[in-house]
Design an enzyme around this catalytic site. Structure first.
Site, PDB file in Angstrom:
ATOM      1  CE1 TYR A   1       0.592   0.942   4.470  1.00 14.26           C
ATOM      2  CE2 TYR A   1      -0.412  -1.228   4.690  1.00 14.26           C
ATOM      3  CZ  TYR A   1       0.298  -0.168   5.241  1.00 14.26           C
ATOM      4  OH  TYR A   1       0.704  -0.222   6.553  1.00 14.26           O
ATOM      5  CB  CYS A   2       1.155   4.334   0.551  1.00 15.11           C
ATOM      6  SG  CYS A   2       1.610   6.079   0.358  1.00 15.11           S
TER       7      CYS A   2
END
Length: 277
Positions: free
Chosen positions: A148-149
């Site tokens: 994620y990110c």
């Protein structure tokens, strides 16, 4: 390791410790704190700042996340899972905050020449390497697809991401921020964000490409080092690293003048969140 990044060899670090206090205040305050210190450091009213912060379970969304087609359903899912939800004022996408994640902010002045963006990232990468130097592992900085990110300065061990770095620039101050997954399950955190996107997109076409999250690409330092690592132990590593670099460390809190600036930035980010969706 290459020679020490000069951004890390400050004569003095003003140390703000919110590693336990942060569990008791609004996570939005952290972004207002960093903006306040950017202003103070950038104007020369404060030496460089290093701030450590930990918050109760919160999902911090990026601006692009707030534009997801079914964001209301995604937020409902996160709240039902026991998380607060906020939108930050810096770049990036959704990340997890909880009691097992240590966040660090290096807040540096640009009044004697601009700090190239990669130089800020390199400084935080090197600081992390120095903090974990006693462990026989190689820490890479590269994008971990499936996390994620994701970003080009994801920090990983054996291709499993445990940290991500971002930057914010304001009033001649630069805040280089990192989240370090210290303990708990990295895969479980990633699965939560994967399900958030599933609830928020529902196969609807989007102009922005959101990450296809593969939970196994993420892990905590405790998992990767096979050690029961705690926030407190990592904080000791941090302070010892700064001392070994020859820096004076001055524990501190907001000054009276900074408190007034903080209240303005905090009010601003609250209003921004109210308008986010």
């Amino acid at each position: 390791m290459s020679k020490i990044n000069t951004l890390l060899t400050q004569k003095e670090w003003r140390f703000i410790d919110h590693s336990s206090l942060g569990l008791h205040f609004d996570p939005l305050q952290s972004f207002a704190y960093d903006d306040t210190f950017c202003s103070a450091v950038g104007s020369g009213q404060s030496p460089a700042v290093i701030r450590a912060w930990v918050h109760r379970p919160t999902i911090v969304l990026g601006i692009q996340d707030a534009r997801l087609p079914y964001i209301d359903q995604g937020i409902s899912f996160l709240k039902q899972s026991g998380y607060e939800v906020i939108v930050r004022n810096s770049g990036g996408l959704a990340v997890v905050l909880d009691e097992g994640i240590l966040n660090l902010s290096l807040i540096l002045p640009e009044n004697q020449g601009s700090i190239e963006i990669n130089r800020g990232y390199e400084a935080m990468w090197q600081l992390t390497q120095l903090m974990l130097a006693q462990y026989p592992v190689h820490i890479e900085a590269k994008e971990i697809v499936g996390s994620y990110c994701p970003g080009s300065y994801d920090l990983s061990i054996h291709n499993q991401k445990f940290a991500g770095i971002s930057q914010r620039r304001l009033r001649n101050g630069v805040a280089v921020q990192i989240y370090l997954c210290v303990n708990g399950s990295g895969a479980n955190r990633a699965e939560l964000i994967r399900e958030f996107y599933e609830h928020s997109i529902k196969n609807e076409p989007t102009k922005f490409i959101y990450p296809a999250i593969i939970p196994s690409t993420m892990a905590s330092l405790s998992e990767l080092l096979n050690e029961d690592l705690t926030i407190e132990k990592l904080m000791v590593h941090l302070l010892n690293t700064l001392k070994n670099l020859g820096s004076a460390i001055t524990p501190s809190s907001l000054t009276h003048d900074e408190l007034q600036i903080f209240e303005q930035y905090y009010d601003r980010i609250i209003k921004r969140n109210e308008k986010a969706w």
